[in-house]
Design an enzyme around this catalytic site. Structure first.
Site, short mmCIF file in Angstrom:
data_model
loop_
_atom_site.label_atom_id
_atom_site.label_comp_id
_atom_site.label_asym_id
_atom_site.label_seq_id
_atom_site.Cartn_x
_atom_site.Cartn_y
_atom_site.Cartn_z
NE ARG A 4 -6.46 4.77 -2.88
CZ ARG A 4 -5.96 3.57 -3.67
NH1 ARG A 4 -6.30 2.44 -4.46
NH2 ARG A 4 -5.13 4.32 -4.22
CG ASP A 43 4.97 3.15 1.72
OD1 ASP A 43 5.27 4.33 2.00
OD2 ASP A 43 6.36 3.11 0.54
CG ASP A 47 -5.20 7.12 -1.99
OD1 ASP A 47 -6.59 7.26 -1.86
OD2 ASP A 47 -4.70 6.98 -2.71
CB SER A 56 3.59 9.05 -5.72
OG SER A 56 3.37 8.84 -5.09
N1 ARG Z 1 -4.86 12.68 -5.58
C1 ARG Z 1 -5.54 11.65 -5.87
C2 ARG Z 1 -6.58 11.20 -5.54
O1 ARG Z 1 -6.67 12.16 -3.99
C3 ARG Z 1 -4.69 10.76 -6.65
C4 ARG Z 1 -3.72 10.26 -5.06
C5 ARG Z 1 -2.95 8.79 -5.88
N2 ARG Z 1 -1.67 8.90 -4.96
C6 ARG Z 1 -0.68 8.84 -6.04
N3 ARG Z 1 0.30 8.51 -5.70
N4 ARG Z 1 -0.95 9.99 -7.18
O2 ARG Z 1 -7.58 10.47 -5.49
#
Ligand code: ARG
Length: 404
Positions: free
Chosen positions: A97, A16, A126, A177
């Site tokens: 982040r 991506d 994110d 993912s």
């Molecule tokens: N749900 C978690 C958060 O918002 C992790 C998201 C991360 N991405 C993934 N591909 N699992 O912090």
């Protein structure tokens, strides 16, 4: 077409964010895309990622090691806050982040870029964290978000990427993912979308299964100073080495797996699997030490604020006045959080074995004891309870009269 010439892109090396490079050039008319990847201990080959961005057409590709600040400035404050989103998730992805956003903005300023960009989609948390952190650090800086604009499926994206020299993922496509850093792994999608189905073992990498974990328990002593872990079994370690060590010990015992349905900022419920062995262990030990060293009223107030702290960080408000004010409260309390916690690891469990604090223990033996050296004045309890229950007694007698 936009009139942005130089854009700094938060780059991960994945399909991506790689596709963002030609997309920014061709669809947004950006001349220079500068890729910035953060090393947060995710274990990727960083030189490979750096080259990948150049191959995709980036005019410059920067990789910065941010592991130390990630632990000291992000993970440690989360431990001090006992931060567990919705009571479960230790924010291992969320904490990364604001740090990435911070450096992104710094690089954009240093290089005189006229915008920043990220590759997050419109469904996740994110994007919210990046957008809000960037907005708090540089309110006027435009944010370009190709993945929120293009409507390509993953297959279409791979085809699009190949046109611009971005190789399709070589390994057999994982159905999941995944987000990884030193603190943990977050795994979603694929078979995990069947909520009644237990995750298969291939989901996990940092933690052993119960079956494969050692038959013999292991005890550990963790020492904290001002709310921060400083040593394991008496051995002082720097923050990064300490996290690595607890990750490997706790992970080996299968501790730190979480399977939850969580509420995303955008209103979607999603099923996430996490493994964060070290961070979970340190939070549990830290909570235990606080129960010895903080007064009951401080503990209760802090407990309420901890929930708010975790919500703020999850929801993208790392850089915000409320988060700053909560940090000040938390830091004040942490001056007293000094001591040692002894825990046992066994088959996915963490069992508290003992706690001590030579300077901050509020446990007073001669008051608490049931033994003969008891100094507590039992007779004074009578008057205390009379006044404590007075209002209730008045209410009871009035109600009784009414009812007769
Ligand atoms: N749900 C978690 C958060 O918002 C992790 C998201 C991360 N991405 C993934 N591909 N699992 O912090």
């Amino acid at each position: 077409m936009s009139n942005f010439h130089k854009v700094v892109l938060a780059y991960s090396g994945g399909v991506d964010t790689s596709a963002c490079i030609p997309y920014l050039q061709n669809e947004y008319g950006v001349k220079d895309v500068i890729a910035f990847a953060a090393d947060l201990g995710q274990g990727d080959e960083l030189e490979h990622i750096r080259q990948k961005a150049l191959q995709a057409g980036a005019s410059e590709s920067i990789v910065i090691d941010l592991i130390e600040p990630f632990v000291s400035d992000y993970a440690f404050p989360a431990i001090k806050a006992n931060a567990l989103y919705e009571g479960k998730y230790p924010l291992s992805t969320a904490l990364a982040r604001p740090l990435i956003a911070n450096r992104l903005v710094q690089i954009a300023n240093d290089l005189n870029a006229d915008a920043v960009a990220h590759g997050c989609t419109g469904k996740g948390n994110d994007q919210v964290r990046f957008d809000l952190a960037i907005a708090s650090l540089a309110p006027e800086l435009p944010i370009l978000t190709p993945a929120r604009q293009w409507s390509m499926s993953r297959e279409e994206l791979i085809v699009y990427g190949e046109k611009f020299g971005i190789p399709a993922p070589v390994s057999k496509k994982s159905p999941y993912s995944i987000d990884v850093n030193l603190l943990g792994r977050s795994i979603e999608a694929g078979p995990l979308e069947d909520l009644y189905q237990a995750p298969s073992e291939d989901v996990y990498q940092m933690t052993s299964s119960i079956d494969n974990s050692p038959e013999k328990a292991q005890d550990l002593e963790i020492e904290f100073q001002a709310g921060i872990p400083i040593s394991i079994d008496g051995l002082q370690l720097d923050p990064v080495s300490l996290i690595k060590k607890v990750n490997s010990i706790a992970g080996n015992f299968g501790f730190g797996r979480i399977d939850m349905i969580e509420n995303r900022v955008v209103g979607i419920k999603s099923r996430e699997i996490y493994e964060a062995p070290g961070l979970m262990l340190l939070i549990k030990c830290h909570q235990e030490l606080e129960s010895l060293t903080l007064s009951g009223d401080v503990l209760r107030t802090k407990g309420n604020l901890e929930r708010q702290w975790a919500d703020l960080v999850y929801q993208g408000f790392w850089f915000s006045p409320l988060k700053k004010a909560l940090d000040a409260f938390i830091d004040e309390t942490q001056k007293d959080v000094n001591g040692v916690i002894k825990v046992r690891l066994y088959k996915g469990n963490l069992i508290i074995q003992g706690r001590k604090s030579s300077i901050n223990s509020l446990y007073s033996s001669d008051i608490s004891t049931y033994g003969s050296n008891d100094k507590f004045d039992h007779t004074s309890a009578e008057g205390f309870i009379y006044i404590w229950g007075l209002a209730n007694r008045i209410w009871a007698s009035v109600t009784r009269k009414k009812n007769i």
